[in-house]
Design a protein around this motif. Structure first.
Motif, PDB file in Angstrom:
ATOM      1  N   ALA A  58       0.832  -1.211   0.000  1.00  0.00           N
ATOM      2  CA  ALA A  58       0.000   0.000   0.000  1.00  0.00           C
ATOM      3  C   ALA A  58       0.862   1.255   0.000  1.00  0.00           C
ATOM      4  N   TYR A  59       1.925   1.246   0.796  1.00  0.00           N
ATOM      5  CA  TYR A  59       2.805   2.416   0.824  1.00  0.00           C
ATOM      6  C   TYR A  59       3.594   2.559  -0.478  1.00  0.00           C
ATOM      7  N   ASN A  60       3.884   1.435  -1.130  1.00  0.00           N
ATOM      8  CA  ASN A  60       4.554   1.508  -2.426  1.00  0.00           C
ATOM      9  C   ASN A  60       3.721   2.312  -3.420  1.00  0.00           C
ATOM     10  N   ASP A  61       2.430   2.015  -3.487  1.00  0.00           N
ATOM     11  CA  ASP A  61       1.564   2.754  -4.403  1.00  0.00           C
ATOM     12  C   ASP A  61       1.343   4.188  -3.941  1.00  0.00           C
ATOM     13  N   TYR A  62       1.327   4.402  -2.636  1.00  0.00           N
ATOM     14  CA  TYR A  62       1.153   5.759  -2.111  1.00  0.00           C
ATOM     15  C   TYR A  62       2.326   6.651  -2.521  1.00  0.00           C
ATOM     16  N   PHE A  63       3.528   6.194  -2.300  1.00  0.00           N
ATOM     17  CA  PHE A  63       4.703   7.021  -2.588  1.00  0.00           C
ATOM     18  C   PHE A  63       5.014   7.099  -4.084  1.00  0.00           C
ATOM     19  N   ASP A  64       4.528   6.134  -4.855  1.00  0.00           N
ATOM     20  CA  ASP A  64       4.796   6.123  -6.296  1.00  0.00           C
ATOM     21  C   ASP A  64       3.646   6.695  -7.113  1.00  0.00           C
ATOM     22  N   ALA A 117      10.444  -2.506   8.267  1.00  0.00           N
ATOM     23  CA  ALA A 117      11.231  -1.284   8.068  1.00  0.00           C
ATOM     24  C   ALA A 117      11.993  -1.318   6.755  1.00  0.00           C
ATOM     25  N   GLY A 118      12.526  -2.495   6.396  1.00  0.00           N
ATOM     26  CA  GLY A 118      13.244  -2.604   5.133  1.00  0.00           C
ATOM     27  C   GLY A 118      12.335  -2.297   3.949  1.00  0.00           C
ATOM     28  N   GLY A 119      11.136  -2.867   3.961  1.00  0.00           N
ATOM     29  CA  GLY A 119      10.194  -2.608   2.876  1.00  0.00           C
ATOM     30  C   GLY A 119       9.766  -1.152   2.811  1.00  0.00           C
ATOM     31  N   LEU A 120       9.534  -0.545   3.963  1.00  0.00           N
ATOM     32  CA  LEU A 120       9.088   0.848   3.983  1.00  0.00           C
ATOM     33  C   LEU A 120      10.204   1.804   3.568  1.00  0.00           C
ATOM     34  N   LEU A 121      11.440   1.499   3.961  1.00  0.00           N
ATOM     35  CA  LEU A 121      12.559   2.344   3.523  1.00  0.00           C
ATOM     36  C   LEU A 121      12.719   2.298   2.005  1.00  0.00           C
ATOM     37  N   TYR A 122      12.473   1.138   1.437  1.00  0.00           N
ATOM     38  CA  TYR A 122      12.498   1.020  -0.022  1.00  0.00           C
ATOM     39  C   TYR A 122      11.410   1.887  -0.637  1.00  0.00           C
ATOM     40  N   ASP A 123      10.205   1.821  -0.079  1.00  0.00           N
ATOM     41  CA  ASP A 123       9.082   2.602  -0.596  1.00  0.00           C
ATOM     42  C   ASP A 123       9.343   4.094  -0.496  1.00  0.00           C
ATOM     43  N   VAL A 124       9.865   4.515   0.640  1.00  0.00           N
ATOM     44  CA  VAL A 124      10.000   5.948   0.923  1.00  0.00           C
ATOM     45  C   VAL A 124      11.003   6.620   0.006  1.00  0.00           C
ATOM     46  N   GLY A 125      12.059   5.911  -0.386  1.00  0.00           N
ATOM     47  CA  GLY A 125      13.026   6.604  -1.228  1.00  0.00           C
ATOM     48  C   GLY A 125      14.234   5.827  -1.691  1.00  0.00           C
ATOM     49  N   LEU A 126      14.595   4.736  -0.989  1.00  0.00           N
ATOM     50  CA  LEU A 126      15.795   4.015  -1.399  1.00  0.00           C
ATOM     51  C   LEU A 126      15.661   3.394  -2.785  1.00  0.00           C
ATOM     52  N   LYS A 127      14.417   3.128  -3.227  1.00  0.00           N
ATOM     53  CA  LYS A 127      14.230   2.541  -4.557  1.00  0.00           C
ATOM     54  C   LYS A 127      14.698   3.479  -5.655  1.00  0.00           C
ATOM     55  N   PRO A 135      17.474  -2.665   1.110  1.00  0.00           N
ATOM     56  CA  PRO A 135      16.361  -3.170   1.925  1.00  0.00           C
ATOM     57  C   PRO A 135      16.071  -4.647   1.690  1.00  0.00           C
ATOM     58  N   PHE A 136      16.210  -5.113   0.439  1.00  0.00           N
ATOM     59  CA  PHE A 136      15.996  -6.520   0.143  1.00  0.00           C
ATOM     60  C   PHE A 136      17.062  -7.375   0.820  1.00  0.00           C
ATOM     61  N   ALA A 137      18.320  -6.921   0.740  1.00  0.00           N
ATOM     62  CA  ALA A 137      19.426  -7.685   1.315  1.00  0.00           C
ATOM     63  C   ALA A 137      19.329  -7.772   2.833  1.00  0.00           C
ATOM     64  N   VAL A 138      18.702  -6.775   3.448  1.00  0.00           N
ATOM     65  CA  VAL A 138      18.524  -6.795   4.907  1.00  0.00           C
ATOM     66  C   VAL A 138      17.285  -7.595   5.294  1.00  0.00           C
TER      67      VAL A 138
END
Length: 282
Positions: A58-64, A117-127, A135-138
């Motif tokens: 859900a956050y992925n679609d929100y931030f994207d 947290a790893g998934g959300l950090l990816y969503d927020v901006g690391l992607k 985030p995937f590696a962690v």
């Protein structure tokens, strides 16, 4: 504003990757239990994982939502679901995953939080950066550890399971690359500059296949040190390698990385992971 449908909410939750992750988590739980665990424990762990994945989706679609403006399958970008609604859906599912982890102990709560947290950090901006793989590696290597402490909240933690971290990190890199490549062109046009976008298609495909190969060699090298149940490990290694090779061959024949190619190598990676963990844990 369009009227949201059940289909729109379902698409917001990214059902295919979420279900694949839940199935992998369920397999790790069964391996940790060395059989089917109590139904209540299995159900609770699967619900926790579902909530965690749905929050990240859900956050992925929100931030994207601005980047996805030209993608009709994205319900937040198209206006079917309001951004505020998507944000709250992500918050509720994320909080639920943490609250539901509490009865199974602090270690499970901590590992649930790390994965979330790893998934959300990816969503927020690391992607959007060269650290899109981090985030995937962690998060990915925590799944088998999460499964173990979920099944054995008061039991001893086998030291050999720490090998999951380096092997899982390499496998996670391949999964990240495979997951990114089908949308490489549209993401690049929208301004996304993750590691795959910086490398380009051919080098990214090579890195994807190379990550699988390195993980396979690493598990083979650990065989004499750790000792495996061969019926599990060899089956996972052979089937996983066949799926990964089919994915690469499909790319070479079509000169484009499609959803099918991505799914095949992701399934191959998960098959190798499950087979290796089965040989390690059983």
């Amino acid at each position: 504003m369009k009227t949201a449908t059940i289909s729109a909410y379902w698409r917001l939750l990214h059902p295919l990757p979420s279900i694949m992750t839940m199935l992998a988590s369920g397999a790790f739980v069964v391996l940790a239990a060395r059989g089917v665990p109590p139904v209540g424990t299995l159900a609770l762990l699967l619900v926790i994982e579902a909530c965690r994945q749905f929050s990240i989706s859900a956050y992925n679609d929100y931030f994207d939502r601005h980047i996805d403006a030209k993608r009709p399958e994205k319900p937040v970008a198209t206006g079917e679901i309001r951004p505020q609604v998507a944000w709250w859906i992500g918050a509720v599912f994320g909080l639920a995953s943490l609250v539901l982890s509490v009865p199974l102990g602090l270690p499970l709560l901590a590992l649930t939080a790390i994965g979330l947290a790893g998934g959300l950090l990816y969503d927020v901006g690391l992607k959007y950066t060269a650290l899109s793989w981090l985030p995937f590696a962690v998060a990915f290597p925590t799944l088998p550890l999460w499964a173990w402490v979920g099944v054995h909240p008061d039991g001893d933690f086998p030291p050999r399971l720490w090998w999951v971290i380096p092997v899982g990190a390499v496998l996670a890199l391949g999964i990240h690359m495979a997951d990114t490549l089908p949308d490489l062109a549209s993401d690049h046009e929208a301004g996304v500059r993750g590691v795959a976008h910086r490398l380009g298609m051919m080098r990214s495909v090579a890195l994807c296949g190379g990550a699988f190969g390195v993980a396979l060699v690493l598990t083979l090298a650990l065989w004499p040190l750790l000792g495996y149940r061969l019926e599990w490990y060899l089956l996972g290694a052979v089937v996983g390698t066949a799926l990964a090779l089919a994915s690469i061959l499909l790319y070479l024949r079509g000169h484009v990385w499609q959803k099918t190619s991505s799914m095949l190598i992701e399934m191959g990676t998960l098959t190798l992971a499950v087979g290796w963990l089965g040989g390690l844990m059983l």
